[in-house]
Design a protein around this motif. Structure first.
Motif, PDB file in Angstrom:
ATOM      1  N   PRO A 124      35.242  34.102 -54.106  1.00 54.01           N
ATOM      2  CA  PRO A 124      36.113  35.271 -53.915  1.00 54.01           C
ATOM      3  C   PRO A 124      36.386  35.189 -52.116  1.00 54.01           C
ATOM      4  CG  PRO A 124      34.423  36.173 -55.339  1.00 54.01           C
ATOM      5  CD  PRO A 124      34.163  34.741 -54.892  1.00 54.01           C
ATOM      6  N   PHE A 125      37.790  35.558 -51.917  1.00 54.47           N
ATOM      7  CA  PHE A 125      38.145  35.879 -50.522  1.00 54.47           C
ATOM      8  C   PHE A 125      38.608  37.269 -50.554  1.00 54.47           C
ATOM      9  CE2 PHE A 125      41.654  35.158 -47.498  1.00 54.47           C
ATOM     10  CZ  PHE A 125      41.077  35.291 -46.308  1.00 54.47           C
ATOM     11  N   ILE A 126      37.823  37.830 -49.561  1.00 54.34           N
ATOM     12  CA  ILE A 126      38.060  39.225 -49.312  1.00 54.34           C
ATOM     13  C   ILE A 126      38.408  39.478 -48.002  1.00 54.34           C
ATOM     14  CG2 ILE A 126      37.099  41.606 -49.234  1.00 54.34           C
ATOM     15  CD1 ILE A 126      34.819  40.364 -51.232  1.00 54.34           C
ATOM     16  N   ILE A 127      39.675  40.110 -47.777  1.00 52.38           N
ATOM     17  CA  ILE A 127      39.994  40.583 -46.557  1.00 52.38           C
ATOM     18  C   ILE A 127      39.683  41.995 -46.252  1.00 52.38           C
ATOM     19  CG2 ILE A 127      42.196  40.908 -44.834  1.00 52.38           C
ATOM     20  CD1 ILE A 127      43.244  38.348 -46.009  1.00 52.38           C
ATOM     21  N   TYR A 128      39.453  42.353 -45.261  1.00 56.42           N
ATOM     22  CA  TYR A 128      39.202  43.844 -44.915  1.00 56.42           C
ATOM     23  C   TYR A 128      40.091  44.410 -43.872  1.00 56.42           C
ATOM     24  CZ  TYR A 128      36.611  48.255 -44.377  1.00 56.42           C
ATOM     25  OH  TYR A 128      36.179  49.634 -44.239  1.00 56.42           O
ATOM     26  N   VAL A 129      40.665  45.469 -44.284  1.00 52.37           N
ATOM     27  CA  VAL A 129      42.060  46.021 -43.517  1.00 52.37           C
ATOM     28  C   VAL A 129      41.767  47.462 -42.899  1.00 52.37           C
ATOM     29  CG1 VAL A 129      44.336  46.594 -43.300  1.00 52.37           C
ATOM     30  CG2 VAL A 129      43.451  44.659 -44.890  1.00 52.37           C
TER      31      VAL A 129
ATOM     32  N   GLU B 264      28.785  46.525 -53.369  1.00 47.50           N
ATOM     33  CA  GLU B 264      28.710  46.546 -54.762  1.00 47.50           C
ATOM     34  C   GLU B 264      30.125  46.709 -55.690  1.00 47.50           C
ATOM     35  OE1 GLU B 264      26.291  45.569 -57.140  1.00 47.50           O
ATOM     36  OE2 GLU B 264      25.045  45.120 -55.549  1.00 47.50           O
ATOM     37  N   LYS B 265      30.778  47.766 -55.056  1.00 48.45           N
ATOM     38  CA  LYS B 265      32.154  47.852 -55.532  1.00 48.45           C
ATOM     39  C   LYS B 265      33.193  46.690 -55.344  1.00 48.45           C
ATOM     40  CE  LYS B 265      33.962  51.533 -53.470  1.00 48.45           C
ATOM     41  NZ  LYS B 265      34.144  52.795 -52.598  1.00 48.45           N
ATOM     42  N   LEU B 266      33.026  46.012 -54.414  1.00 45.26           N
ATOM     43  CA  LEU B 266      33.589  44.902 -54.294  1.00 45.26           C
ATOM     44  C   LEU B 266      33.570  43.708 -55.350  1.00 45.26           C
ATOM     45  CD1 LEU B 266      34.563  44.093 -50.499  1.00 45.26           C
ATOM     46  CD2 LEU B 266      35.840  45.437 -52.259  1.00 45.26           C
ATOM     47  N   ILE B 267      31.871  43.432 -55.374  1.00 44.04           N
ATOM     48  CA  ILE B 267      31.523  42.531 -56.596  1.00 44.04           C
ATOM     49  C   ILE B 267      31.873  43.025 -57.722  1.00 44.04           C
ATOM     50  CG2 ILE B 267      29.401  41.644 -57.245  1.00 44.04           C
ATOM     51  CD1 ILE B 267      28.145  41.995 -54.436  1.00 44.04           C
ATOM     52  N   ASN B 268      31.728  44.295 -58.238  1.00 43.95           N
ATOM     53  CA  ASN B 268      32.275  44.709 -59.559  1.00 43.95           C
ATOM     54  C   ASN B 268      33.650  44.626 -59.845  1.00 43.95           C
ATOM     55  OD1 ASN B 268      29.651  45.365 -60.295  1.00 43.95           O
ATOM     56  ND2 ASN B 268      29.840  47.432 -59.456  1.00 43.95           N
ATOM     57  N   LYS B 269      34.609  44.716 -58.757  1.00 41.99           N
ATOM     58  CA  LYS B 269      35.836  44.643 -58.894  1.00 41.99           C
ATOM     59  C   LYS B 269      36.409  43.148 -59.226  1.00 41.99           C
ATOM     60  CE  LYS B 269      40.482  45.576 -56.503  1.00 41.99           C
ATOM     61  NZ  LYS B 269      40.642  46.462 -57.663  1.00 41.99           N
ATOM     62  N   ASN B 270      35.625  42.132 -58.557  1.00 45.98           N
ATOM     63  CA  ASN B 270      35.867  40.772 -58.830  1.00 45.98           C
ATOM     64  C   ASN B 270      35.449  40.120 -60.150  1.00 45.98           C
ATOM     65  OD1 ASN B 270      37.077  38.241 -57.339  1.00 45.98           O
ATOM     66  ND2 ASN B 270      34.914  37.620 -57.813  1.00 45.98           N
ATOM     67  N   ARG B 271      34.816  40.929 -60.810  1.00 46.74           N
ATOM     68  CA  ARG B 271      34.240  40.336 -62.151  1.00 46.74           C
ATOM     69  C   ARG B 271      35.065  40.578 -63.422  1.00 46.74           C
ATOM     70  NH1 ARG B 271      28.438  43.625 -61.762  1.00 46.74           N
ATOM     71  NH2 ARG B 271      27.235  41.841 -60.418  1.00 46.74           N
TER      72      ARG B 271
END
Length: 407
Positions: free
Chosen positions: A137-142, A400-407
Motif C-alpha cells: 500500500p502507498f499512503i500519502i499524508y496531507v 491501525e485505522k489505515l491498515i483496516n481501511k486497506n483490507r
C-alpha cells in the motif's frame, strides 16, 4: 517466529527543511515509531540521509540559516514577490527527493516491506515507485494541499500555481490511501478530484511513550515557577497562532491571579513583536520565553504546566489539526482550545477540554480564572482528556485505522 517487516517513510525534503514547521518531522517520527512497534523496523528517507524514528524528533539538524523579515523586505524591494516565490519553487524542485533519489543507498530490504508512507509536498517523493516495486500500500499524508494553503497565507502563484496544483492532484491520485488531518482538508481534496473512497481523516496524534516519563523539576527551578500557576503554550511564533491575543488574555488573568505565569516555548518570526508587546502591556516580569527547544525536551516543559492552551487568531476556515492539543492531553494537562474547526467535533467541552471563542479576551480569561479557582474540575478535565487521547488519539490508533481501511 514472527518475521520482521520494514516500513518506509518518505519525506521529500532534507533534514534541515521545514524549519519552523518541526511538527512535520514530529508527525513522521510518530507514524514511523508506531509502525516500528507494529512491524519491527521503520526507516525515514530524506534527500540527504536515512533516519530512524527517534532521530527525526531532533530535526532540523545543524545550523539552519535564519531569514529575517527585514531581509525579506530588502529582497522584495528589488525583486517582485511573485518572482521570489517562483525562484523558491524552482530551488525546491531541484532539491526534492524525487530528483535526488540515487544520491544515497537505500536501506537493506531483505525483509518484507509492509507499507510505504509519504508526506505530501509540492513535488512528489519516491514513495509511489517504492510501493509499486514492493507491491505494498502507498499512503500519502496531507496536512493541507500546498498551493491552496499557501494562497490562504497570501502567497500568489500566477500561471504556475495551477500547474503545481495539477501536479499535486496527480500525485495524490496515485496513492492507495490519502490520509489527511481534518474534514476541512478532506473536503478540499474531493474538490481536487481525489476519490472519497481513498480519503481517510487521520488527525494529528501523540506518541504517549514520549510523555510518560517527563521530569519538569529543572525547568521549574530554572524559571522560578515554584508555587506559581503556570499557563503554558508550545509552538512556532507565527501570526496565525494569535499570540498577541494570548498575551492580552494573560494580562487579564494576571490581574486576578498574581501568582500566574505564562510560559511560551518556541521561536519564530513573530517573537520580536511578541516580546515587544509583552513590555508594552507591562507583563514582561510574568512571561517566560524559553526559545526553541528540541522536541525531545518538550514533554518536560509541558509537564511543568498547570494549564495548557492552544492559541489561534481566527476561527474561520480553521483546517488545522493541532499537534500541541494532543500532546497537552496526552500529558494529562487541563487544556483550553479554540471552538473552531475539527476540535468541537472531536472533543467534548467541559469533559475532555475547555473550549473558548477565538478573540474573546474577557471570556477566555474568565475560563482560565474559573479553572484556577476550581482545581477539582481542572484535574477532572485533565484526567478525562488523557483517558480519551490515549484511547483514540495516538499514532498507533491512526496506523491501525489505515491498515483496516486497506483490507
Amino acid at each position: 517466529m514472527k518475521m520482521t517487516k520494514i516500513s518506509l517513510f518518505i519525506m521529500p525534503r532534507s533534514s534541515k527543511a521545514w524549519h519552523g514547521s518541526e511538527a512535520l518531522w514530529i508527525t513522521v517520527g510518530g507514524w514511523a515509531a508506531a509502525a516500528e512497534r507494529k512491524f519491527g523496523k521503520a526507516y525515514i528517507l530524506t534527500t540527504d540521509r536515512i533516519a530512524l524514528p527517534m532521530e527525526v524528533l531532533k530535526y532540523p539538524l545543524g545550523k539552519v540559516p535564519q531569514i529575517s523579515k527585514s531581509r525579506n523586505k530588502k529582497l522584495s524591494s528589488f525583486l517582485p514577490t511573485t518572482l521570489i516565490t517562483l525562484i523558491k519553487d524552482i530551488l525546491l524542485w531541484k532539491t526534492s527527493l524525487y530528483n535526488n533519489f540515487f544520491k544515497y543507498k537505500l536501506p537493506d530490504l531483505e525483509n518484507e516491506v509492509s507499507l510505504v508512507w509519504e508526506q505530501h509536498d509540492f513535488f512528489p517523493g519516491i514513495g509511489y515507485k517504492l510501493a509499486k516495486k514492493h507491491n505494498v500500500p502507498f499512503i500519502i499524508y496531507v496536512h493541507a494541499p500546498q498551493v491552496w494553503e499557501a494562497a490562504k497565507w497570501g502567497v500568489k502563484r500566477p500561471l504556475w500555481g495551477r500547474l503545481l496544483e495539477e501536479m499535486e492532484t496527480r500525485s495524490l491520485k496515485r496513492a492507495d490511501i490519502v490520509a489527511c488531518v481534518s474534514s476541512q482538508v478532506a473536503e478540499k481534496l474531493i474538490t481536487m478530484g481525489i476519490s472519497e473512497k481513498k480519503i481517510q481523516v487521520s488527525p494529528m496524534a501523540v506518541d504517549a511513550h514520549l510523555f510518560s516519563n517527563a521530569n519538569p523539576q529543572d525547568i521549574i527551578k530554572d524559571y522560578k515557577l515554584q508555587n506559581k500557576f503556570v499557563i503554558g503554550w508550545t509552538g512556532s511564533f507565527r501570526s496565525f497562532h494569535g499570540l498577541d491575543i494570548l498575551l492580552r488574555v494573560f494580562k487579564k488573568v494576571h490581574e486576578s491571579i498574581n501568582i500566574s505565569r505564562l510560559v511560551l516555548v518556541g521561536d519564530g518570526f513573530e517573537m520580536v513583536n511578541i516580546v515587544k508587546l509583552t513590555n508594552e502591556l507591562g507583563i514582561n516580569d510574568f512571561v517566560v520565553f524559553t526559545g526553541r527547544k528540541s522536541f525531545t525536551e518538550i514533554p518536560n516543559y509541558v509537564e511543568a504546566f498547570d494549564l495548557a492552551i492552544v492559541s489561534a487568531r481566527s476561527a474561520s476556515d480553521f483546517h488545522y489539526s493541532p499537534l500541541k492539543l494532543r500532546e497537552y492531553l496526552g500529558a494529562g494537562k487541563a487544556t483550553l482550545a479554540p471552538n473552531a474547526g475539527e476540535i468541537p467535533k472531536m472533543f467534548h467541552n467541559d469533559i475532555h477540554l475547555k473550549l473558548y471563542n477565538v478573540g474573546d479576551i474577557e471570556g477566555t480569561a474568565r475560563k482560565i480564572i474559573d479553572l484556577y479557582n476550581d482545581p477539582e474540575k481542572r484535574n477532572l478535565i485533565a484526567a478525562k482528556g488523557k483517558e480519551y487521547i490515549l484511547k483514540n488519539g495516538t499514532w498507533d490508533v491512526e496506523l491501525e485505522k489505515l491498515i483496516n481501511k486497506n483490507r
